[in-house]
Design an enzyme around this catalytic site. Structure first.
Site, PDB file in Angstrom:
ATOM      1  N   TYR A 138      89.402  -2.195  58.117  1.00 48.86           N
ATOM      2  CA  TYR A 138      88.898  -3.168  57.151  1.00 48.86           C
ATOM      3  C   TYR A 138      90.045  -3.909  56.477  1.00 48.86           C
ATOM      4  CZ  TYR A 138      85.939  -5.411  53.762  1.00 48.86           C
ATOM      5  OH  TYR A 138      85.285  -6.365  53.039  1.00 48.86           O
ATOM      6  N   PHE A 178      86.096 -36.900  59.192  1.00 47.81           N
ATOM      7  CA  PHE A 178      85.383 -35.969  60.074  1.00 47.81           C
ATOM      8  C   PHE A 178      84.261 -35.359  59.235  1.00 47.81           C
ATOM      9  CE2 PHE A 178      84.177 -33.880  63.683  1.00 47.81           C
ATOM     10  CZ  PHE A 178      83.744 -32.622  63.321  1.00 47.81           C
ATOM     11  N   THR A 179      83.154 -35.057  59.851  1.00 46.79           N
ATOM     12  CA  THR A 179      81.925 -34.693  59.137  1.00 46.79           C
ATOM     13  C   THR A 179      82.120 -33.513  58.191  1.00 46.79           C
ATOM     14  OG1 THR A 179      81.349 -33.335  61.038  1.00 46.79           O
ATOM     15  CG2 THR A 179      80.426 -35.548  60.983  1.00 46.79           C
ATOM     16  N   LYS A 214      88.787 -24.780  69.370  1.00 42.78           N
ATOM     17  CA  LYS A 214      89.189 -25.848  70.294  1.00 42.78           C
ATOM     18  C   LYS A 214      90.498 -25.428  70.956  1.00 42.78           C
ATOM     19  CE  LYS A 214      86.373 -27.953  67.236  1.00 42.78           C
ATOM     20  NZ  LYS A 214      85.750 -27.259  66.107  1.00 42.78           N
ATOM     21  N   ASP A 262      94.732 -31.427  59.747  1.00 42.81           N
ATOM     22  CA  ASP A 262      93.620 -30.810  60.456  1.00 42.81           C
ATOM     23  C   ASP A 262      94.147 -30.675  61.887  1.00 42.81           C
ATOM     24  OD1 ASP A 262      90.104 -31.508  61.068  1.00 42.81           O
ATOM     25  OD2 ASP A 262      91.542 -30.229  62.095  1.00 42.81           O
ATOM     26  N   PHE A 272      73.000 -34.863  61.389  1.00 42.16           N
ATOM     27  CA  PHE A 272      73.005 -34.969  62.859  1.00 42.16           C
ATOM     28  C   PHE A 272      72.704 -33.627  63.527  1.00 42.16           C
ATOM     29  CE2 PHE A 272      77.154 -32.948  63.230  1.00 42.16           C
ATOM     30  CZ  PHE A 272      77.731 -33.220  61.995  1.00 42.16           C
ATOM     31  N   ARG A 296      77.882 -39.604  68.218  1.00 42.04           N
ATOM     32  CA  ARG A 296      78.973 -39.753  67.252  1.00 42.04           C
ATOM     33  C   ARG A 296      78.922 -41.187  66.726  1.00 42.04           C
ATOM     34  NH1 ARG A 296      81.088 -34.859  65.563  1.00 42.04           N
ATOM     35  NH2 ARG A 296      78.908 -35.081  64.899  1.00 42.04           N
TER      36      ARG A 296
HETATM   37  C1  LIG Z   1      88.606 -32.295  63.944  1.00 43.13           C
HETATM   38  C2  LIG Z   1      87.724 -31.183  63.497  1.00 43.13           C
HETATM   39  C3  LIG Z   1      86.618 -30.784  64.263  1.00 43.13           C
HETATM   40  O1  LIG Z   1      86.372 -31.409  65.432  1.00 43.13           O
HETATM   41  C4  LIG Z   1      85.783 -29.727  63.788  1.00 43.13           C
HETATM   42  C5  LIG Z   1      84.602 -29.315  64.490  1.00 43.13           C
HETATM   43  N1  LIG Z   1      84.236 -30.018  65.532  1.00 43.13           N
HETATM   44  C6  LIG Z   1      83.140 -29.870  66.243  1.00 43.13           C
HETATM   45  C7  LIG Z   1      82.163 -28.799  66.001  1.00 43.13           C
HETATM   46  C8  LIG Z   1      82.933 -30.833  67.334  1.00 43.13           C
HETATM   47  O2  LIG Z   1      81.951 -30.710  68.081  1.00 43.13           O
HETATM   48  O3  LIG Z   1      83.778 -31.751  67.455  1.00 43.13           O
HETATM   49  C9  LIG Z   1      86.121 -29.108  62.549  1.00 43.13           C
HETATM   50  C10 LIG Z   1      85.285 -27.973  61.954  1.00 43.13           C
HETATM   51  O4  LIG Z   1      85.600 -26.809  62.673  1.00 43.13           O
HETATM   52  P1  LIG Z   1      84.497 -25.659  62.896  1.00 43.13           P
HETATM   53  O5  LIG Z   1      83.435 -26.279  63.783  1.00 43.13           O
HETATM   54  O6  LIG Z   1      83.930 -25.296  61.530  1.00 43.13           O
HETATM   55  O7  LIG Z   1      85.246 -24.538  63.563  1.00 43.13           O
HETATM   56  C11 LIG Z   1      87.215 -29.535  61.845  1.00 43.13           C
HETATM   57  N2  LIG Z   1      87.999 -30.564  62.314  1.00 43.13           N
END
Ligand SMILES: CC1=C(O)/C(=C\N=C(/C)C(=O)O)C(COP(=O)(O)O)=CN1
Length: 456
Positions: A71, A123-124, A257, A214, A448, A381
């Site tokens: 933990y 970004f969203t 990613k 980011d 979305f 998008r």
């Molecule tokens: C540039 C950027 C992103 O592309 C992003 C998440 N992107 C998604 C889910 C996408 O489909 O592009 C996020 C959010 O990360 P998260 O989906 O919470 O692990 C932050 N910055």
């Protein structure tokens, strides 16, 4: 010319199946013409996102067995910390369950109500967390980024004049940090040049403004610098990434990613007081500072992914596979965002469907039509993703109305790309038959993900 091949061989497979057109017409109706609401088993080739959909390697799967599920003080945390220090160069790291977990923490720590946060296009989730803390996002990206056909090599660049104009207008004390996304997702996976990073750093030093990244797709950004920026052609991507991150005070990271994992993220920084604040907050919102909402095995997989993501053969293939799809569409005269981005090919839905006005959601309609045509799932998008202005309640009307064909890392072969290209070309020929949509259910935030539509 010797042909390209994937720099890996397949060890495990996951069967995918094609459905019938009538089945897909029923499925998209039940999903309210929103590809997010489709069931994965009804999707043939899933290009919704590159987030969390990437294939792990044998070493990452092996690392899962090494997960230390203690933990507190888990060995796996220190493995992750070591990988972040070595590859990104930041002193401290706090794990989070994914990128938005880190965005939540840094927004709470650095943003006061009435603050302004400049960034290279919105970004969203990033903007939502800034707004939740009473901050206002201000777009300081270069104008070319908002023009799908502008063929600028670094469309993600910060417009220094716009950044300085904001400082003059509101004062540096109202700007806790600038958020520089590497690459810029909503602009079409577009990179920032090293020269621009140096310029931004100078402005930040002059005014005492923090420079945050980011870094979600920073390795793809490093590859574009290697390809397009003078003096970097012979440098390994690992070295370019390290230099890029050296200009920043910290970063938010979605490991889903670049880091080749299905879940996970982190907040990294160089200032100890931010680390302390993040550790106070993480125990409320994510978990202990040494696991941040992740299992030990997840942190092992991220650490291993961080070492794999900077392999030059891997990242060269990744970028070229996206380009391979994009170039087929360009050859057919189909309007896509140029230059072709790092993680996706973005269809220019406004040019694809000029007969559909933006408030009838052309990108949403095109993504739904693509699914019906071939079972390929893409992501809207455009205006739907842009949401509403919190002050006026009006739609935000983005210049870019795009459909994102997002390529997961190490999952599909170039033959799958051929299937996608065939379907998009077929749709292009029949584009006049595609009709606009009306929104019949609209959630209050990040609409979305769950909004529902009907054909007009
Ligand atoms: C540039 C950027 C992103 O592309 C992003 C998440 N992107 C998604 C889910 C996408 O489909 O592009 C996020 C959010 O990360 P998260 O989906 O919470 O692990 C932050 N910055």
């Amino acid at each position: 010319q010797r042909p390209w091949a994937e720099p890996y061989k397949i060890k495990a497979v996951e069967p995918i199946r094609m459905t019938t057109r009538e089945y897909r017409e029923q499925a998209i109706r039940e999903a309210g013409y929103n590809t997010f609401l489709l069931r994965s088993e009804d999707v043939y080739i899933d290009l919704l996102t590159d987030s969390g959909t990437n294939a792990m390697s044998d070493r990452q799967w092996g690392a899962l067995m090494m997960g230390d599920e203690a933990y507190a003080g888990a060995r796996s945390f220190f493995r992750l910390e070591e990988a972040v220090r070595e590859i990104y160069g930041f002193k401290y790291v706090v794990p989070t369950h994914q990128g938005r977990g880190a965005e939540h923490l840094i927004s709470r720590i650095l943003i006061k109500p009435g603050d302004y946060i400049p960034g290279n296009m919105y970004f969203t989730t990033t903007r939502t967390h800034q707004e939740l803390q009473g901050g206002t996002f201000v777009d300081v990206i270069i104008d070319e980024a908002h023009d799908p056909q502008a063929n600028h090599p670094f469309k993600g660049n910060v417009d220094i004049a716009k950044f300085e104009a904001l400082i003059d207008r509101v004062g540096a004390d109202k700007i806790p940090y600038i958020n520089v996304a590497l690459t810029v997702n909503m602009a079409g996976g577009q990179p920032v040049s090293m020269a621009n990073l140096r310029e931004v750093r100078k402005v930040c030093d002059r005014h005492g403004i923090r420079m945050w990244s980011d870094a979600t797709r920073a390795v793809e950004n490093a590859y574009f610098i290697k390809e397009r920026e003078e003096g970097y052609q012979d440098k390994p991507v690992r070295e370019i990434l390290k230099e890029m991150m050296s200009y920043f005070d910290g970063c938010t990271m979605s490991g889903k990613k670049d880091c080749l994992v299905n879940i996970g993220g982190f907040l990294a920084m160089n200032e100890e007081w931010i680390l302390q604040k993040a550790r106070e907050q993480v125990v409320i919102f994510e978990g202990m500072p040494t696991y941040g909402g992740l299992a030990g095995r997840d942190m092992e997989a991220i650490a291993q992914g961080i070492y794999e993501m900077v392999d030059d053969d891997y990242i060269a293939h990744r970028i070229h596979q996206v380009r391979y799809l994009g170039e087929q569409l360009l050859e057919a005269g189909i309007p896509i965002v140029q230059p072709i981005g790092g993680h996706a090919v973005f269809l220019d839905a406004r040019a694809f469907l000029p007969h559909i006005p933006q408030d009838q959601f052309p990108a949403q309609a095109l993504a739904a039509a693509l699914y019906v045509d071939s079972g390929v799932r893409a992501m809207e998008r455009g205006i739907v993703s842009a949401g509403r202005n919190p002050q006026t309640g009006e739609h935000n009307y983005p210049k870019l109305e795009l459909v994102r064909l997002t390529i997961p890392r190490r999952v599909y072969t170039d033959r799958h790309m051929d299937v996608v290209a065939y379907s998009v070309k077929h749709l292009w020929k029949e584009r006049d038959t595609i009709r606009g949509l009306r929104m019949v259910y609209e959630p209050p935030t990040l609409r979305f993900f769950t909004a529902r539509f009907e054909p007009i």
